[in-house]
Write a protein that holds these residues in place. Structure first.
Motif, PDB file in Angstrom:
ATOM      1  N   VAL A  98      37.066   8.849  14.374  1.00 45.63           N
ATOM      2  CA  VAL A  98      35.854   8.168  13.916  1.00 45.63           C
ATOM      3  C   VAL A  98      34.805   8.353  15.005  1.00 45.63           C
ATOM      4  N   GLU A  99      33.537   8.408  14.613  1.00 45.72           N
ATOM      5  CA  GLU A  99      32.496   8.597  15.624  1.00 45.72           C
ATOM      6  C   GLU A  99      32.274   7.327  16.427  1.00 45.72           C
ATOM      7  N   VAL A 100      32.279   6.194  15.740  1.00 44.80           N
ATOM      8  CA  VAL A 100      32.161   4.897  16.405  1.00 44.80           C
ATOM      9  C   VAL A 100      33.170   3.936  15.781  1.00 44.80           C
ATOM     10  N   GLY A 101      33.631   2.989  16.588  1.00 38.60           N
ATOM     11  CA  GLY A 101      34.547   1.972  16.092  1.00 38.60           C
ATOM     12  C   GLY A 101      33.956   0.593  16.304  1.00 38.60           C
ATOM     13  N   LEU A 102      34.264  -0.316  15.402  1.00 37.76           N
ATOM     14  CA  LEU A 102      33.837  -1.712  15.515  1.00 37.76           C
ATOM     15  C   LEU A 102      35.092  -2.559  15.641  1.00 37.76           C
ATOM     16  N   VAL A 103      35.256  -3.209  16.785  1.00 38.84           N
ATOM     17  CA  VAL A 103      36.485  -3.951  17.054  1.00 38.84           C
ATOM     18  C   VAL A 103      36.175  -5.371  17.483  1.00 38.84           C
ATOM     19  N   ALA A 104      37.165  -6.246  17.323  1.00 36.93           N
ATOM     20  CA  ALA A 104      37.056  -7.639  17.738  1.00 36.93           C
ATOM     21  C   ALA A 104      37.772  -7.811  19.071  1.00 36.93           C
ATOM     22  N   GLY A 105      37.107  -8.456  20.025  1.00 42.02           N
ATOM     23  CA  GLY A 105      37.721  -8.704  21.321  1.00 42.02           C
ATOM     24  C   GLY A 105      37.586  -7.537  22.269  1.00 42.02           C
ATOM     25  N   GLU A 106      37.810  -7.799  23.535  1.00 42.42           N
ATOM     26  CA  GLU A 106      37.688  -6.780  24.573  1.00 42.42           C
ATOM     27  C   GLU A 106      38.741  -5.688  24.404  1.00 42.42           C
ATOM     28  N   LEU A 140      28.374   9.924   8.499  1.00 44.36           N
ATOM     29  CA  LEU A 140      28.759   9.025   9.591  1.00 44.36           C
ATOM     30  C   LEU A 140      30.117   8.412   9.270  1.00 44.36           C
ATOM     31  N   THR A 141      31.085   8.639  10.162  1.00 47.96           N
ATOM     32  CA  THR A 141      32.422   8.074   9.984  1.00 47.96           C
ATOM     33  C   THR A 141      32.597   6.906  10.945  1.00 47.96           C
ATOM     34  N   ILE A 142      32.821   5.739  10.375  1.00 44.90           N
ATOM     35  CA  ILE A 142      32.942   4.495  11.136  1.00 44.90           C
ATOM     36  C   ILE A 142      34.360   3.941  10.976  1.00 44.90           C
ATOM     37  N   PRO A 165      22.357  11.343  15.508  1.00 44.33           N
ATOM     38  CA  PRO A 165      21.238  10.478  15.116  1.00 44.33           C
ATOM     39  C   PRO A 165      21.656   9.391  14.132  1.00 44.33           C
ATOM     40  N   ALA A 166      22.583   9.718  13.221  1.00 48.01           N
ATOM     41  CA  ALA A 166      23.056   8.729  12.248  1.00 48.01           C
ATOM     42  C   ALA A 166      23.769   7.576  12.948  1.00 48.01           C
ATOM     43  N   ALA A 167      24.604   7.893  13.946  1.00 47.44           N
ATOM     44  CA  ALA A 167      25.333   6.857  14.685  1.00 47.44           C
ATOM     45  C   ALA A 167      24.384   6.032  15.553  1.00 47.44           C
ATOM     46  N   LEU A 168      23.389   6.670  16.147  1.00 47.20           N
ATOM     47  CA  LEU A 168      22.412   5.944  16.967  1.00 47.20           C
ATOM     48  C   LEU A 168      21.617   4.958  16.117  1.00 47.20           C
ATOM     49  N   ALA A 169      21.258   5.381  14.900  1.00 42.87           N
ATOM     50  CA  ALA A 169      20.527   4.490  14.000  1.00 42.87           C
ATOM     51  C   ALA A 169      21.392   3.300  13.601  1.00 42.87           C
ATOM     52  N   PHE A 170      22.683   3.543  13.401  1.00 42.84           N
ATOM     53  CA  PHE A 170      23.611   2.468  13.044  1.00 42.84           C
ATOM     54  C   PHE A 170      23.757   1.482  14.202  1.00 42.84           C
ATOM     55  N   SER A 171      23.891   2.002  15.417  1.00 43.89           N
ATOM     56  CA  SER A 171      23.997   1.156  16.603  1.00 43.89           C
ATOM     57  C   SER A 171      22.746   0.298  16.770  1.00 43.89           C
ATOM     58  N   ALA A 172      21.572   0.903  16.561  1.00 40.41           N
ATOM     59  CA  ALA A 172      20.309   0.169  16.690  1.00 40.41           C
ATOM     60  C   ALA A 172      20.220  -0.954  15.661  1.00 40.41           C
ATOM     61  N   LEU A 173      20.716  -0.705  14.453  1.00 41.01           N
ATOM     62  CA  LEU A 173      20.696  -1.737  13.412  1.00 41.01           C
ATOM     63  C   LEU A 173      21.594  -2.913  13.789  1.00 41.01           C
ATOM     64  N   LEU A 174      22.780  -2.625  14.330  1.00 38.38           N
ATOM     65  CA  LEU A 174      23.679  -3.690  14.758  1.00 38.38           C
ATOM     66  C   LEU A 174      23.023  -4.564  15.827  1.00 38.38           C
ATOM     67  N   TYR A 221      21.761  -0.434   6.168  1.00 40.00           N
ATOM     68  CA  TYR A 221      21.725   0.946   6.668  1.00 40.00           C
ATOM     69  C   TYR A 221      21.496   1.925   5.524  1.00 40.00           C
ATOM     70  N   ASN A 222      22.201   1.726   4.420  1.00 42.61           N
ATOM     71  CA  ASN A 222      22.061   2.623   3.272  1.00 42.61           C
ATOM     72  C   ASN A 222      20.663   2.553   2.678  1.00 42.61           C
ATOM     73  N   CYS A 223      20.060   1.379   2.701  1.00 44.42           N
ATOM     74  CA  CYS A 223      18.699   1.220   2.190  1.00 44.42           C
ATOM     75  C   CYS A 223      17.698   2.008   3.035  1.00 44.42           C
ATOM     76  N   LYS A 224      17.909   1.997   4.355  1.00 40.34           N
ATOM     77  CA  LYS A 224      17.018   2.713   5.256  1.00 40.34           C
ATOM     78  C   LYS A 224      17.307   4.212   5.303  1.00 40.34           C
ATOM     79  N   ASN A 225      18.582   4.580   5.118  1.00 39.37           N
ATOM     80  CA  ASN A 225      18.999   5.985   5.262  1.00 39.37           C
ATOM     81  C   ASN A 225      19.867   6.409   4.072  1.00 39.37           C
ATOM     82  N   PRO A 226      19.280   6.510   2.889  1.00 42.32           N
ATOM     83  CA  PRO A 226      20.081   6.810   1.691  1.00 42.32           C
ATOM     84  C   PRO A 226      20.720   8.188   1.695  1.00 42.32           C
ATOM     85  N   GLY A 227      20.217   9.094   2.549  1.00 47.27           N
ATOM     86  CA  GLY A 227      20.780  10.442   2.595  1.00 47.27           C
ATOM     87  C   GLY A 227      22.035  10.563   3.438  1.00 47.27           C
ATOM     88  N   ILE A 228      22.393   9.520   4.178  1.00 39.21           N
ATOM     89  CA  ILE A 228      23.569   9.554   5.053  1.00 39.21           C
ATOM     90  C   ILE A 228      24.812   9.100   4.281  1.00 39.21           C
TER      91      ILE A 228
END
Length: 295
Positions: free
Chosen positions: A141-149, A93-95, A277-286, A113-120
């Motif tokens: 990157v597959e997903v980006g995390l940014v501040a502001g609109e 997963l590239t963030i 699936p890796a990105a979806l799991a990350f989104s769900a955790l956020l 995330y690493n604790c739940k998915n150590p293989g990623i």
């Protein structure tokens, strides 16, 4: 070459007769015979010599058997690996994350995330918000995390946290006891982030809104450098609450309630993109942590 026909050939070759091979494949013997015949017709070669109920593989059949075994084993391996991707037992997963999020908000999320998915395997790219938006739009990157609109229309946005920013001063700064803060701000040096930073964008907007023209601005670019500068009375700064929690606990930096602003933290990715699936799991955790913090 049709894979099902190749598999039918392989099963007959390994079992030694059509009846047993058909049972192993859970199909009728006539259907199996048609598949083998279709493969022989396609290759224009005889793969078996029929002798009653028994079949004897030809030289061409033996040669094909080598490749059929490799292809079928690769198919099994590919299916197994795809299931592992689906089950998050392996993958990558590239963030991309803006500086504030990457350095002060994300570490706890990545640890969970690493604790739940150590293989990623996680790859993190850091930049200011505008740089991360560009990476997400371009697919680096597959997903980006940014501040502001974000203003990039081709990006889908998911709100995952809220941020509060304050004007921050050193513990012994004269503003701590000031009753006319806004009038004195024009006499101060502001320690700033670089252009493209959402923190800097919000500060610029706030200064315009309050009709404040600072005596001078010093662009340090790095949040840690800015904090050290404020502590050493080089100037004042506008910072996210996540960036100075430790210094606040130690009493080294103090926020001024008269000058603050809010903004969302967003997860962004191209519209129409199908997240792994890796990105979806990350989104769900956020989202889960956002609900826990704000619920």
């Amino acid at each position: 070459m049709d894979f099902s026909n190749l598999r039918a050939f392989y099963q007959v070759a390994t079992s030694g007769n059509f009846s047993k091979a058909a049972n192993e494949l859970f199909i009728s013997q006539p259907a199996l015979s048609r598949q083998v015949a279709a493969l022989e017709k396609e290759l224009e070669l005889q793969l078996f010599n029929r002798q009653g109920r028994q079949v004897i593989i030809t030289d061409a059949g033996r040669r094909l058997m080598v490749y059929a075994e490799k292809i079928i084993n690769l198919s099994i391996e590919a299916r197994k690996e795809m299931l592992e991707f689906k089950d998050l037992t392996c993958g990558e997963l590239t963030i991309g994350a803006s500086t504030t999020i990457a350095n002060y908000f994300l570490p706890n999320m990545l640890a969970q995330y690493n604790c739940k998915n150590p293989g990623i395997i996680i790859n993190l790219k850091i930049g200011n918000s505008r740089e991360i938006e560009k990476m997400a739009a371009e697919g680096s990157v597959e997903v980006g995390l940014v501040a502001g609109e974000t203003d990039i229309l081709q990006l889908y946005q998911e709100h995952f946290a809220d941020d509060m920013l304050y004007l921050v001063v050193a513990k012994d700064h004269r503003f701590i006891k000031s009753t006319s803060l806004l009038k004195q701000l024009s006499e101060e040096t502001f320690l700033c982030r670089e252009d493209g930073s959402d923190t800097q964008r919000l500060l610029n907007n706030l200064l315009v809104k309050r009709n404040i023209s600072p005596k001078s601005k010093m662009t340090l670019g790095d949040t840690e450098a800015i904090k050290r500068g404020v502590i050493n009375n080089m100037g004042i700064a506008f910072l996210s609450k996540y960036t100075f929690e430790y210094e606040l606990q130690l009493g080294l930096l103090l926020p001024l309630e008269q000058m603050k602003s809010t903004r969302p933290f967003l997860l962004v990715y191209p519209k129409g993109a199908r997240l792994s699936p890796a990105a979806l799991a990350f989104s769900a955790l956020l989202k889960k942590n956002f609900i826990r913090i704000n619920g």
